[in-house]
Design an enzyme around this catalytic site. Structure first.
Site, PDB file in Angstrom:
ATOM      1  N   GLU A   1       0.711 -48.474  86.614  1.00  7.12           N
ATOM      2  CA  GLU A   1       1.380 -47.809  87.738  1.00  7.12           C
ATOM      3  C   GLU A   1       0.402 -47.187  88.739  1.00  7.12           C
ATOM      4  O   GLU A   1       0.404 -45.983  88.943  1.00  7.12           O
ATOM      5  CB  GLU A   1       2.319 -46.713  87.201  1.00  7.12           C
ATOM      6  CG  GLU A   1       3.403 -47.247  86.300  1.00  7.12           C
ATOM      7  CD  GLU A   1       4.338 -46.166  85.795  1.00  7.12           C
ATOM      8  OE1 GLU A   1       5.540 -46.434  85.751  1.00  7.12           O
ATOM      9  OE2 GLU A   1       3.879 -45.056  85.452  1.00  7.12           O
TER      10      GLU A   1
ATOM     11  N   ASP B   1      -3.003 -36.924  82.776  1.00  7.55           N
ATOM     12  CA  ASP B   1      -2.036 -37.569  83.652  1.00  7.55           C
ATOM     13  C   ASP B   1      -1.879 -36.724  84.911  1.00  7.55           C
ATOM     14  O   ASP B   1      -2.584 -35.725  85.080  1.00  7.55           O
ATOM     15  CB  ASP B   1      -0.685 -37.795  82.930  1.00  7.55           C
ATOM     16  CG  ASP B   1      -0.018 -39.096  83.391  1.00  7.55           C
ATOM     17  OD1 ASP B   1       0.217 -39.232  84.604  1.00  7.55           O
ATOM     18  OD2 ASP B   1       0.244 -39.962  82.543  1.00  7.55           O
TER      19      ASP B   1
ATOM     20  N   HIS C   1      -2.558 -42.293  88.002  1.00  5.81           N
ATOM     21  CA  HIS C   1      -2.097 -41.196  87.141  1.00  5.81           C
ATOM     22  C   HIS C   1      -3.171 -40.115  87.022  1.00  5.81           C
ATOM     23  O   HIS C   1      -3.344 -39.526  85.958  1.00  5.81           O
ATOM     24  CB  HIS C   1      -1.727 -41.710  85.746  1.00  5.81           C
ATOM     25  CG  HIS C   1      -0.371 -42.368  85.681  1.00  5.81           C
ATOM     26  ND1 HIS C   1       0.800 -41.658  85.585  1.00  5.81           N
ATOM     27  CD2 HIS C   1      -0.023 -43.676  85.714  1.00  5.81           C
ATOM     28  CE1 HIS C   1       1.827 -42.511  85.552  1.00  5.81           C
ATOM     29  NE2 HIS C   1       1.351 -43.727  85.631  1.00  5.81           N
TER      30      HIS C   1
END
Ligand SMILES: [Zn+2]
Length: 742
Positions: A317, A178, A252
């Site tokens: 995202e 991440d 990410h």
């Protein structure tokens, strides 16, 4: 009714998850008398039997031995008619027989058997006579573990795996990379871990404020070597757990891109490995061809290590601003006929999907991967509520349900001060009673819901003791939801959970406290201008409440079941601990104003996961349940149904910039008689907040009485996070609550 427990009814055996079929017999098997000739290995194996012996020693202090005359006997019978992973367990005074088609069934039978052992005050151990036929409800019974935000040792990962196995879960979704750190050794790209595995400091200041850890200012990080990963995968396999690795893309990915900036869009600026929560701009360049070679190389090594059918590629995202400013990405969009950045993401994901497919694997990703189209064989993890899961299943994709409420175990489960975890409560009861298969999914596509999973993101759980605190006891609830064919009453489950705590104590688990939370359900009755109120509590204790905003005491009203309110009220409700204190008072304000239950139209729809509680989210009479609109304004027109005299409008917004939620930049109220010509009655210019606040802002306006039918509220969003924000340029949210008209 909360607090009532049937006393005449025979109690269920203390098993979690509760078996599919169970018949109690009479008598019991005397285990104490048979310790020396307890187990005949039969068709089991040494590893299985030592697992059983060690577990019973830990949990009950009993030393079982094996011998030819052993009375607990294991049989594999491939002819047995049992669903996959199933087993039969028969306990009689003469002995115990465990039968299954394959080893996994024997393993699950052991998990049941160890829970059946009863030791009385004199230390005599027995197993009650019973016949069990058991098999799981879902094929995918998962728990996710984020090791990027904080890293955990191999021993801790194995401990985590043991917890899943004890609860008949079979999938560990290992979130290995991440923005805050890359944790998987990739031999071809050593900088991924040498550089990408480390950040400046441990960070996440809220943890230090709470006293969960300290920040020594030194670099923080680490990674798992391929040898360690092989060891963990083998350890899991012996416990019948498949590890599904997650390699996040295209977003990410700051940790990877700090290590290898050549796969980041040109001129997109500098990236850093984050030491705070949120979403960085670290997104792989979709135009640079070498990006795909890099990712395929990474996935090739990942597939070598993990034999799982599924490979998780994230896909959530993804801020796409860098793509829109990148000549290579823009060229790619043109070349592949992508009409917008979402279709470019779809192109990105589908290229990866093809690569995985070619290698005999299946892609799974977060529900955003549905945007812009998805290969039929790919599966979806529904995290933004269940709507994405329903959409995916109806489109023929397999789905794993992981709605963040209530299945994200990083949200706190109680009101214990400084409890680790993200704000936003998700109680044990919430997890147990959540309808996993939504009612609005068509019967023929229900088969696409292949499982359920709970997730734990580790921003605010820096140590393993915090992980334990947050997963227990909620792991019991997800276990039963995933395994048992039907859930039982809350009271039944609550009783069985109590009996698991002594076992957790034996294993030294730092489990969380069951909450004293009282949930307040408001069911508006629009026609009657009233609302039905229901309280939901975890503990079988009285619920005390008031409706005038005063603090409840043990002399206040005691809840006796649902009741109806038709006057404005400020409800407060709680339960008291034995010492007379309460850790939390829940409250809800109800307002039967002139727009109560009136329909409205939003020019820009809210996100499905932030629906304000349904169709009347902005006019349902109660405060504190929000609609959320991304980037665009909240532009709503309410139809009062008939000309109505009004003198006041009030609206409420949330201002919480660190969660990307900003109050309106400007807000204007208009009124109209005919729905065509609107007159402005008030306007506010609060501007853009420049600080880390978490507040509710209200905009009350009073004006001379007017007879109108329509009211329009235009609340302009800041659009994107401002320059000072850690996610500068990322899409901002605007959250609106009840619009009160008087
Ligand atoms: Zn690019």
């Amino acid at each position: 009714m909360a607090g009532c427990q049937p006393t005449s009814e025979k109690k269920d055996l203390n098993l979690i998850p509760y078996p599919a079929e169970l018949t109690e017999g009479s008598g019991m098997f005397d285990l104490s008398a048979n310790l020396k000739h307890a187990i005949f290995i039969g068709d089991a194996d040494e590893a299985l039997v030592s697992y059983l012996i060690n577990t019973i020693k830990t949990e009950q202090g009993l030393e079982l031995s094996t011998c030819e005359q052993g009375k607990i006997r294991f049989e594999i019978n491939r002819e047995l008619q049992l669903p996959k992973e199933g087993y039969q367990l028969s306990v009689a005074p003469q002995g115990v027989t465990v039968t299954a088609n394959e080893r996994v069934g024997l393993f699950y039978a052991i998990q049941t058997l160890r829970q059946l052992i009863q030791v009385d005050e004199k230390g005599q151990a027995s197993i009650p006579a019973v016949k069990i036929k058991d098999y799981p409800r879902f094929a995918w019974r998962g728990m996710h573990f984020d090791v990027s935000r904080h890293i955990f040792s191999v021993a801790e990962i194995k401990q985590f795996i043991d917890y899943l196995a004890m609860n008949k879960l079979n999938t560990l979704h290992w979130h290995l990379v991440d923005d805050q750190g890359w944790r998987l050794e990739i031999k071809k790209y050593p900088k991924l871990t040498e550089v990408g595995g480390w950040r400046d400091k441990v960070g996440f200041e809220a943890n230090q404020t709470k006293g969960l850890n300290t920040d020594d200012g030194k670099p923080y990080g680490g990674f798992y070597t391929q040898e360690q990963v092989k060891d963990v995968v083998a350890y899991a396999a012996e416990r019948h757990i498949t590890i599904v690795p997650e390699i996040e893309l295209p977003g990410h990915s700051a940790a990877a891109l700090v290590a290898y900036p050549e796969y980041y869009c040109d001129n997109a600026g500098d990236l850093e490995i984050w030491s705070q929560a949120g979403v960085s701009a670290g997104v792989y360049c979709a135009g640079e061809e070498s990006t795909f070679q890099f990712l395929e190389d990474v996935l090739a090594e990942t597939m070598e290590l993990f034999p799982s059918e599924f490979i998780h590629i994230g896909g959530d995202e993804t801020p796409k601003d860098t793509w829109l400013a990148c000549p290579k990405c823009k060229k790619r969009m043109k070349d592949v006929n992508a009409h917008d950045e979402h279709e470019l993401q779809s192109y990105f994901v589908s290229r990866i999907e093809k690569y995985l497919s070619k290698n005999g694997r299946r892609l799974i990703g977060w529900d955003e991967i549905l945007d812009g189209g998805l290969a039929p064989n790919a599966a979806v993890m529904s995290w933004r509520g269940v709507a994405g899961g329903v959409k995916a299943a109806e489109a023929g994709h397999d789905v794993v349900m992981t709605p963040m409420f209530p299945y994200y175990f990083n949200h706190v489960q109680n009101h214990v001060p400084n409890a680790p975890g993200h704000p936003g409560i998700s109680t044990l009861r919430d997890v147990y009673t959540f309808p996993t298969i939504p009612a609005n999914i068509s019967v023929e596509n229900r088969k696409h819901i292949i499982g359920v999973q709970a997730n734990i993101w580790t921003e605010y759980t820096p140590k393993f003791e915090h992980i334990e605190y947050n997963i227990f006891p909620r792991l019991f609830a997800i276990s039963e939801v995933a395994w048992s064919p039907a859930i039982k009453t809350w009271e039944n489950f609550y009783t069985r959970v109590q009996n698991q705590f002594p076992i957790l104590d034996k294993h030294g688990v730092n489990y969380g406290e069951i909450s004293y939370h009282v949930g307040i359900n408001v069911n508006p009755q629009y026609e009657a201008n009233a609302a039905e109120i229901e309280f939901i509590a975890e503990r079988p204790l009285p619920i005390f409440y008031t409706t005038d905003g005063s603090e409840p005491t043990q002399a206040s009203n005691v809840y006796k079941g649902k009741f109806v309110l038709d006057q404005n009220a400020h409800i407060k409700a709680c339960q008291f601990k034995p010492d007379g204190t309460t850790p939390n008072i829940s409250e809800k304000e109800i307002n039967f104003h002139k727009a109560f239950g009136k329909s409205y139209e939003l020019k820009y729809d809210h996100a499905p996961q932030y629906d304000g509680g349904g169709k009347f989210g902005l006019t349902n009479g109660f405060l504190g349940v929000w609609i959320g609109v991304e980037e665009k304004p909240v532009d709503v027109t309410i139809d009062l149904g008939a000309e109505t005299e009004i003198t006041k409008i009030n609206s409420r917004f949330k201002n919480q910039p660190m969660s990307w939620v900003f109050g309106p930049k400007t807000i204007t109220y208009y009124v109209s008689v005919d729905g065509q010509t609107f007159n402005e009655v008030a306007t506010f210019n609060p501007g853009v907040t420049e600080s880390d606040v978490n507040e509710i802002v209200t905009y009350p306006a009073e004006f001379a009485p007017e007879k109108v039918r329509y009211i329009r509220i235009l609340a302009k969003s800041v659009g994107v996070c401002p320059d000072w924000h850690p996610a500068a340029g990322g899409k901002a949210w605007i959250f609106a609550d009840e619009i009160i008209v008087e």
